[in-house]
Design an enzyme around this catalytic site. Structure first.
Site, PDB file in Angstrom:
ATOM      1  CD  GLN A  33      -0.743  -0.702   3.685  1.00  0.00           C
ATOM      2  OE1 GLN A  33      -2.044  -0.796   3.748  1.00  0.00           O
ATOM      3  NE2 GLN A  33      -0.081  -1.164   4.550  1.00  0.00           N
ATOM      4  CG  HIS A  64      -5.766   3.011  19.372  1.00  0.00           C
ATOM      5  ND1 HIS A  64      -5.298   4.048  18.873  1.00  0.00           N
ATOM      6  CD2 HIS A  64      -5.638   2.069  18.294  1.00  0.00           C
ATOM      7  CE1 HIS A  64      -4.726   3.796  17.609  1.00  0.00           C
ATOM      8  NE2 HIS A  64      -5.126   2.676  17.146  1.00  0.00           N
ATOM      9  CD  GLU A 108       0.984  -3.700   9.797  1.00  0.00           C
ATOM     10  OE1 GLU A 108      -0.036  -3.397  10.451  1.00  0.00           O
ATOM     11  OE2 GLU A 108       1.092  -3.629   8.680  1.00  0.00           O
ATOM     12  CG  ASP A 139      -0.878 -12.449   5.450  1.00  0.00           C
ATOM     13  OD1 ASP A 139      -1.931 -12.003   6.074  1.00  0.00           O
ATOM     14  OD2 ASP A 139      -1.022 -12.989   4.305  1.00  0.00           O
ATOM     15  CG  ASP A 157      -6.079  -1.867  14.670  1.00  0.00           C
ATOM     16  OD1 ASP A 157      -6.844  -1.318  14.102  1.00  0.00           O
ATOM     17  OD2 ASP A 157      -5.165  -1.609  15.602  1.00  0.00           O
ATOM     18  CB  SER A 158      -7.795  -5.182   9.385  1.00  0.00           C
ATOM     19  OG  SER A 158      -9.131  -5.049   9.095  1.00  0.00           O
ATOM     20  CB  THR A 159      -6.563  -1.493   6.109  1.00  0.00           C
ATOM     21  OG1 THR A 159      -6.088  -2.695   5.904  1.00  0.00           O
ATOM     22  CG2 THR A 159      -5.520  -0.761   6.557  1.00  0.00           C
ATOM     23  CG  ASP A 160     -11.657   0.523   4.883  1.00  0.00           C
ATOM     24  OD1 ASP A 160     -11.711   0.228   5.979  1.00  0.00           O
ATOM     25  OD2 ASP A 160     -11.486   1.498   4.370  1.00  0.00           O
ATOM     26  N   PRO A 164      -4.251  -6.907   1.063  1.00  0.00           N
ATOM     27  CG  PRO A 164      -2.476  -6.006   2.398  1.00  0.00           C
ATOM     28  CD  PRO A 164      -3.256  -5.629   1.186  1.00  0.00           C
TER      29      PRO A 164
HETATM   30  N1  SAM Z   1      -7.216   1.876  12.713  1.00  0.00           N
HETATM   31  C1  SAM Z   1      -7.280   1.748  11.561  1.00  0.00           C
HETATM   32  C2  SAM Z   1      -8.562   1.859  10.756  1.00  0.00           C
HETATM   33  O1  SAM Z   1      -9.429   1.100  10.930  1.00  0.00           O
HETATM   34  O2  SAM Z   1      -8.440   2.486   9.887  1.00  0.00           O
HETATM   35  C3  SAM Z   1      -6.310   0.562  11.210  1.00  0.00           C
HETATM   36  C4  SAM Z   1      -5.117   0.464  11.803  1.00  0.00           C
HETATM   37  S1  SAM Z   1      -3.667  -0.395  11.250  1.00  0.00           S
HETATM   38  C5  SAM Z   1      -2.743   1.086  10.420  1.00  0.00           C
HETATM   39  C6  SAM Z   1      -4.373  -1.479   9.908  1.00  0.00           C
HETATM   40  C7  SAM Z   1      -3.179  -2.157   9.439  1.00  0.00           C
HETATM   41  O3  SAM Z   1      -3.549  -3.508   8.992  1.00  0.00           O
HETATM   42  C8  SAM Z   1      -2.258  -1.766   8.293  1.00  0.00           C
HETATM   43  O4  SAM Z   1      -1.010  -1.351   8.930  1.00  0.00           O
HETATM   44  C9  SAM Z   1      -2.087  -2.959   7.372  1.00  0.00           C
HETATM   45  O5  SAM Z   1      -0.896  -2.879   6.788  1.00  0.00           O
HETATM   46  C10 SAM Z   1      -2.358  -4.136   8.377  1.00  0.00           C
HETATM   47  N2  SAM Z   1      -2.769  -5.114   7.372  1.00  0.00           N
HETATM   48  C11 SAM Z   1      -3.769  -5.312   6.518  1.00  0.00           C
HETATM   49  N3  SAM Z   1      -3.765  -6.534   6.192  1.00  0.00           N
HETATM   50  C12 SAM Z   1      -3.124  -7.367   6.849  1.00  0.00           C
HETATM   51  C13 SAM Z   1      -2.810  -8.751   7.107  1.00  0.00           C
HETATM   52  N4  SAM Z   1      -3.301  -9.593   6.240  1.00  0.00           N
HETATM   53  N5  SAM Z   1      -1.897  -9.181   8.152  1.00  0.00           N
HETATM   54  C14 SAM Z   1      -1.514  -8.390   8.882  1.00  0.00           C
HETATM   55  N6  SAM Z   1      -1.774  -7.029   9.002  1.00  0.00           N
HETATM   56  C15 SAM Z   1      -2.572  -6.503   7.965  1.00  0.00           C
END
Ligand code: SAM
Length: 285
Positions: A33, A64, A108, A139, A157-160, A164
């Site tokens: 990303q 958090h 992460e 992963d 605590d993931s992205t949308d 990944p």
């Molecule tokens: N608070 C945030 C939100 O909801 O917008 C999310 C926080 S954190 C920055 C989300 C993290 O999930 C990202 O850094 C991303 O790289 C990670 N992520 C995404 N897919 C993942 C996976 N398959 N395994 C581990 N981490 C992952």
């Protein structure tokens, strides 16, 4: 630098949230990303992944507090916690404040997020230096499939659900999460917006419902996410998020919070009717 620089988070093709930029601190592109850290005028430092706001210094405590303390005050003795994602470190920071937690593993996928936050957003990322935190760059999907460890609480605590993070919303992942939870384990996940992403909520909850005996959604107010109202899912093998929550434990912990408290904990599970109607049959709220 441009004297009137703004950053706009584009949400789908119909909404934009604009923030005044004071300074761009970091811009990079990892294999997963784009990662940007900017100093904003009204919200402190901000992390964006793929142009979407992840964290701002001003309101990160709300997200958090609510992702960490709700499950950790329901579980009577959380010792081992797993965080999937959460590269900014804010969730880990709140998890390790609980005296009962002696190990917090965080998986992460993107080292660039962790490195950028360690350098520019210590407010959240300095927790990653704590000896209770075992940070794994990898992963989360693969981790839960392969680990033989068991966790009391897992926090996604993931992205949308793009790139990944997409499998983090799927059935195979939650089957593996179920298997690496203890017999009374709880999983809480980033649950998107009831205003703008009710279809994602429906799909995530139907996955959870197929795996866990109890499924709930709870909400909180997030200043910098589209629509303001944001959600987490709570899925559990045993504990009910309110009936098994003893408000006294919050006071006894002697922890201070800027968002979370006993009443917020209970009230967060009371949802507006449009949400209850849309999620009928998928949640036990
Ligand atoms: N608070 C945030 C939100 O909801 O917008 C999310 C926080 S954190 C920055 C989300 C993290 O999930 C990202 O850094 C991303 O790289 C990670 N992520 C995404 N897919 C993942 C996976 N398959 N395994 C581990 N981490 C992952």
């Amino acid at each position: 630098m441009h004297s009137d620089l703004w950053v706009e988070e584009k949400f789908e093709d119909f909404l934009g949230l604009r923030f005044k930029v004071e300074k761009v601190l970091f811009s990079g592109k990892s294999e997963f990303q784009t990662v940007d850290v900017i100093e904003t005028k009204g919200h402190g430092k901000m992390l964006l992944n793929d142009g979407l706001v992840m964290v701002t210094e001003r309101d990160e405590f709300a997200y958090h507090d609510m992702i960490a303390h709700v499950p950790l005050f329901v579980h009577p003795h959380p010792k081992k916690v797993l965080i999937i994602g959460g590269g900014d470190g804010g969730t880990a920071r709140e998890v390790i404040r609980h005296a009962s937690v002696n190990e917090c593993t965080m998986v992460e996928i993107d080292a660039m997020v962790v490195d950028a936050c360690k350098k520019y957003i210590p407010q959240t990322a300095q927790a990653l230096e704590n000896k209770k935190v075992n940070l794994i760059i990898g992963d989360g999907v693969k981790f839960v499939k392969e680990t033989t460890e068991k966790f009391d609480v897992i926090i996604v605590d993931s992205t949308d659900p793009i790139g990944p993070a997409q499998p983090l919303f799927g059935e195979a992942f939650y089957q593996d999460v179920y298997n690496c939870l203890t017999d009374d384990g709880i999983v809480v996940s980033q649950g998107e917006s009831s205003w703008y992403a009710i279809d994602i909520q429906k799909s995530l909850l139907s996955v959870l419902k197929g795996v866990f005996p109890q499924c709930y959604l709870y909400s909180f107010s997030n200043l910098t996410y589209p629509g303001g109202l944001w959600s987490f899912t709570f899925a559990s093998k045993k504990y009910h998020p309110i009936n098994d929550f003893n408000p006294k434990t919050v006071q006894e912990s002697q922890l201070a919070f800027d968002y979370y408290n006993e009443k917020i904990h209970q009230g967060a599970f009371s949802l507006p009717n449009f949400v209850l109607k849309a999620l009928q049959g998928l949640i036990d709220n």
